[in-house]
Write an enzyme that holds these catalytic residues in place. Sequence first.
Site, PDB file in Angstrom:
ATOM      1  CG  ASP A   1     -44.568 -29.122 -33.858  1.00 18.80           C
ATOM      2  OD1 ASP A   1     -45.377 -28.690 -33.023  1.00 18.80           O
ATOM      3  OD2 ASP A   1     -44.917 -29.747 -34.868  1.00 18.80           O
TER       4      ASP A   1
ATOM      5  CD  GLU B   1     -51.059 -29.845 -33.028  1.00 21.10           C
ATOM      6  OE1 GLU B   1     -51.387 -29.061 -33.922  1.00 21.10           O
ATOM      7  OE2 GLU B   1     -50.149 -30.679 -33.191  1.00 21.10           O
TER       8      GLU B   1
ATOM      9  CG  HIS C   1     -44.168 -32.719 -37.994  1.00 22.24           C
ATOM     10  ND1 HIS C   1     -45.406 -32.944 -38.554  1.00 22.24           N
ATOM     11  CD2 HIS C   1     -44.392 -31.965 -36.895  1.00 22.24           C
ATOM     12  CE1 HIS C   1     -46.327 -32.352 -37.823  1.00 22.24           C
ATOM     13  NE2 HIS C   1     -45.747 -31.744 -36.824  1.00 22.24           N
TER      14      HIS C   1
ATOM     15  CG  ASP D   1     -48.145 -25.797 -32.682  1.00 20.07           C
ATOM     16  OD1 ASP D   1     -47.033 -26.348 -32.549  1.00 20.07           O
ATOM     17  OD2 ASP D   1     -49.117 -26.348 -33.230  1.00 20.07           O
TER      18      ASP D   1
HETATM   19 ZN   LIG Z   1     -47.237 -28.361 -33.225  1.00 22.10          ZN
END
Ligand SMILES: [Zn+2]
Length: 270
Positions: free
Chosen positions: A101, A135, A234, A163
């Site tokens: 990501d 983003e 993340h 994404d």
């Molecule tokens: Zn992303």
Amino acid sequence: MLVRAIGPTGLRTAHTGALAYANDAPKIPAAAIAAEDADRLQRMVDRGDRVVVRLAMEAHFEPDAPSANVVGEIRGRERPEEIVVVSGHLDSWDVGAGATDDGGGCVVTWEALRIMKKLNLRPRRTVRVVLWTNEENGGRGGLAYRDQHRGELGSHVMMMESDGGVFRPLGFGFTGSDQAREKVKGIATLLSGIGADQVSPGGGGADITPATQEGRIPAMSLEVDGSKYFLIHHTPADTIDKIDPIEMAKCAAAVAVMAYVVADLPERLQ
Ligand SMILES: [Zn+2]
């Protein structure tokens, strides 16, 4: 506020993400904790323990700084003013490397153009790759593209974003007219050999949404087997070793085929 990781348990990784404060609300500190730690706190509460958490945080906001989207394109051979966009976003959360990501999304979309170039394929329309900035904490790359390209949004034939990770590709999400959906479904059959021929409802992405909504542009997303995505997304575990080169190559092939054929259709997708 302590936020339980939204991914599955297993790596004891805290899950970073955006937080927005309302202007008239106090700025209550917020932190992410791993699912395992949240579960432990819950067990302590359940058995009546008094839970004390000592929290040391260095997080803070820096002033805005200049940044940029990265844009490249293969100009169309017949209708260069008509544009197909493929894209991913450059920024990520700095706890990891942002491999899935969204480093992988950037790689498979620029690979799509590289494959066309290598095969000497120049479609009727322009295929543009956009690597978005910002983003994750503001989406200002997507907003700036919409504003800067407002005059040519009507010439955008389709916009795609990758994404959701670059795991085994399943196909695409699509938002647009029924007529265009049928066309896209037909194109996707070309990818049945690698199992990437599904076309599901609801395509798009955070970065392309400002432009696709304002320009009423057909929107697509690359859809992949997302079962492992939230395990690493993340978190400090989002590193390059989690990416399978074969799966990633199939994602690049899927994006390349869809973008090329949409850009080369005799009649515009609409
Ligand atoms: Zn992303």
